[in-house]
Design a protein around this motif. Structure first.
Motif, PDB file in Angstrom:
ATOM      1  N   THR A 109     -56.650  77.665 -12.997  1.00  0.00           N
ATOM      2  CA  THR A 109     -58.051  78.270 -13.050  1.00  0.00           C
ATOM      3  C   THR A 109     -58.533  78.075 -14.428  1.00  0.00           C
ATOM      4  OG1 THR A 109     -57.618  79.654 -11.489  1.00  0.00           O
ATOM      5  CG2 THR A 109     -59.096  80.206 -12.986  1.00  0.00           C
ATOM      6  N   LYS A 110     -59.714  77.374 -14.574  1.00  0.00           N
ATOM      7  CA  LYS A 110     -60.293  77.198 -15.821  1.00  0.00           C
ATOM      8  C   LYS A 110     -61.816  77.155 -15.614  1.00  0.00           C
ATOM      9  CE  LYS A 110     -58.271  76.794 -19.888  1.00  0.00           C
ATOM     10  NZ  LYS A 110     -57.285  77.340 -20.236  1.00  0.00           N
ATOM     11  N   GLN A 111     -62.607  77.387 -16.643  1.00  0.00           N
ATOM     12  CA  GLN A 111     -64.140  77.110 -16.683  1.00  0.00           C
ATOM     13  C   GLN A 111     -64.126  75.468 -16.845  1.00  0.00           C
ATOM     14  OE1 GLN A 111     -65.904  79.997 -17.170  1.00  0.00           O
ATOM     15  NE2 GLN A 111     -67.920  79.024 -16.686  1.00  0.00           N
ATOM     16  N   ALA A 153     -61.736  76.177 -22.557  1.00  0.00           N
ATOM     17  CA  ALA A 153     -62.370  75.638 -21.147  1.00  0.00           C
ATOM     18  C   ALA A 153     -62.316  74.290 -21.203  1.00  0.00           C
ATOM     19  CB  ALA A 153     -64.014  75.796 -21.332  1.00  0.00           C
TER      20      ALA A 153
ATOM     21  N   LEU B 191     -66.234  77.420 -12.387  1.00  0.00           N
ATOM     22  CA  LEU B 191     -64.791  78.194 -12.751  1.00  0.00           C
ATOM     23  C   LEU B 191     -64.078  77.404 -11.635  1.00  0.00           C
ATOM     24  CD1 LEU B 191     -63.285  79.907 -14.226  1.00  0.00           C
ATOM     25  CD2 LEU B 191     -64.183  82.028 -12.507  1.00  0.00           C
ATOM     26  N   ARG B 198     -62.838  85.233  -7.901  1.00  0.00           N
ATOM     27  CA  ARG B 198     -63.153  86.015  -9.102  1.00  0.00           C
ATOM     28  C   ARG B 198     -63.017  87.580  -8.652  1.00  0.00           C
ATOM     29  NH1 ARG B 198     -67.125  83.845 -12.857  1.00  0.00           N
ATOM     30  NH2 ARG B 198     -68.034  81.846 -11.862  1.00  0.00           N
ATOM     31  N   PRO B 242     -63.582  87.051 -18.112  1.00  0.00           N
ATOM     32  CA  PRO B 242     -63.797  86.450 -16.581  1.00  0.00           C
ATOM     33  C   PRO B 242     -62.426  86.535 -15.641  1.00  0.00           C
ATOM     34  CG  PRO B 242     -63.385  84.616 -18.117  1.00  0.00           C
ATOM     35  CD  PRO B 242     -63.419  85.888 -18.839  1.00  0.00           C
ATOM     36  N   THR B 244     -59.925  86.861 -12.611  1.00  0.00           N
ATOM     37  CA  THR B 244     -59.733  86.521 -11.256  1.00  0.00           C
ATOM     38  C   THR B 244     -59.038  87.692 -10.641  1.00  0.00           C
ATOM     39  OG1 THR B 244     -57.743  85.279 -11.544  1.00  0.00           O
ATOM     40  CG2 THR B 244     -59.695  84.056 -11.986  1.00  0.00           C
TER      41      THR B 244
END
Lengths: 263, 263
Positions: A109-111, A153, B191, B198, B242, B244
């Motif tokens: 999971t990453k921007q 990111a 994302l 999220r 942010p 999840t």
């Protein structure tokens, strides 16, 4: 690991003050770079756009690396000041924001940002006086998850999904280019004037009048009902062209020479 | 001039329709390219960004060129459709607007644009249904005046004045990159969610409450006059992250495990 051979020092000439404020640019971190030539190529790519802060993580062939120096050539200043670290964590320890450049989908999971978005963000962070690092992976393998988890990111260059083949220097080049594009002084669109200047409106007017007279005498505005329209179009042509004084003089000369020939 | 050796045909797989509308992209023209590897490198640079219209003017080693094909590799489609011409004038004859890429000052009066400005202009012209050509010169010499006079405007990449060393493929890459950046679909900041989503606000609220209770019991909010401020900061922390759903679950698990250990 081979024992590094100390390369002769590269003489640095301080020619551009704007590129020496180390706090005001991102640091490019090459993680486990393999071939010295690629390190040198990355240095060249950076220095094309005035970036000179580079770090290496666990370079395969140690450091210094004569092949890197040879390839860097005029960009040697980048290598002179390079920081060499054993791990990615150490290399980014003092950064306030870390980007990881990667093209491949990951199971993390990453921007994910485009280079443009990332550089805008980097610019904002640096403007606050904080440090930004950008990770680039080894050419074949790319960054590993153990590197990417240490980034805030991901930067992903929007390449053709059917053909993503940027090499290290090209990736570095695009990021450096974007940095300069977004933070460099706005480059005004320029008319390079080689020994002349733009023509003044009165000079264009005089040319237009002369052309009008010469063409009228030559019977160009024919048939008569079309003449006003033709003359207007021609007058409009002169003003639409970005004429220099030199151009106007040339055109005057052309009209004169052609009239002589007819006479 | 050496007689070209006919290379074996490259099999093209039509995988992306958007890249096949030949009228909707600029044509990149390599003028007097020297080494086949550089032609192949330019093809790769283009195809990384989905551009595939290339022309050659008077290639030194003729055409086809096996070295170019070998270097192009997966970008072979670009070379399959390349047009080969004897002169620059012929190569741009059908263009409505011609750019010349050059870094050096010239003794010619000419409009000079950055890649960004030029590509925006190219986009507008192509949107009108008209054709754009971009000239790239041979690596060592660059374009000559006889080529540049046939361009409407110059593209100059704003490189470091003390170190301008872009090679042909890099120059092509930057222009191709700008084309895709300015005309490609806007890439939303993304994302990437690896197997999760999220967290909803209520899930974050529940986590925040649990953390608050656990830390209160552990005597974390001390001294008492600072407690409201500390609790507010902590509550704010959760929402600033942010998170999840997966993150929230992990954090719940952490709190639980740490409490067990204490007990």
């Amino acid at each position: 690991m081979r024992r590094p051979i100390r390369a002769p020092p590269v003489i640095v000439t301080d020619t551009s003050a704007v590129y020496h404020d180390c706090m005001s640019e991102p640091t490019f971190v090459l993680v486990r770079p393999q071939m010295g030539e690629n390190i040198g190529g990355a240095a060249r790519a950076m220095w094309n756009f005035g970036l000179s802060r580079m770090r290496l993580v666990d370079p395969r062939d140690g450091w210094p690396n004569p092949r890197a120096t040879a390839m860097a050539s005029g960009a040697g200043r980048v290598l002179d000041n390079v920081g060499v670290f054993g791990t990615t964590a150490e290399a980014v320890a003092d950064a306030h924001y870390v980007f990881a450049t990667t093209a491949r989908d990951r199971d993390l999971t990453k921007q994910v940002m485009t280079p443009e978005r990332a550089v805008a963000h980097a610019r904002d962070i640096i403007a606050e006086g904080q440090r930004v690092a950008v990770l680039f992976g080894p050419e074949r393998a790319g960054l590993e998850n153990k590197d990417i988890v240490r980034a805030n990111a991901i930067i992903s260059v929007p390449v053709n999904p059917d053909f993503a083949s940027l090499n290290l220097a090209q990736c570095v080049l695009l990021l450096a280019y974007e940095w300069r594009r977004l933070t460099g002084e706005a480059v005004p669109e320029e008319l390079v004037l080689a020994g002349t200047r733009r023509a003044e409106a009165r000079e264009v007017e005089k040319l237009a009048e002369r052309a009008d007279v010469a063409l009228d005498e030559a019977g160009f505005f024919f048939p008569e009902h079309k003449a006003p329209h033709m003359r207007q179009n021609l007058r409009n042509l002169w003003s639409r062209m970005p004429l220099t004084r030199s151009d106007v003089q040339i055109l005057h000369g052309m009209i004169k020479a052609l009239r002589r020939r007819r006479g």
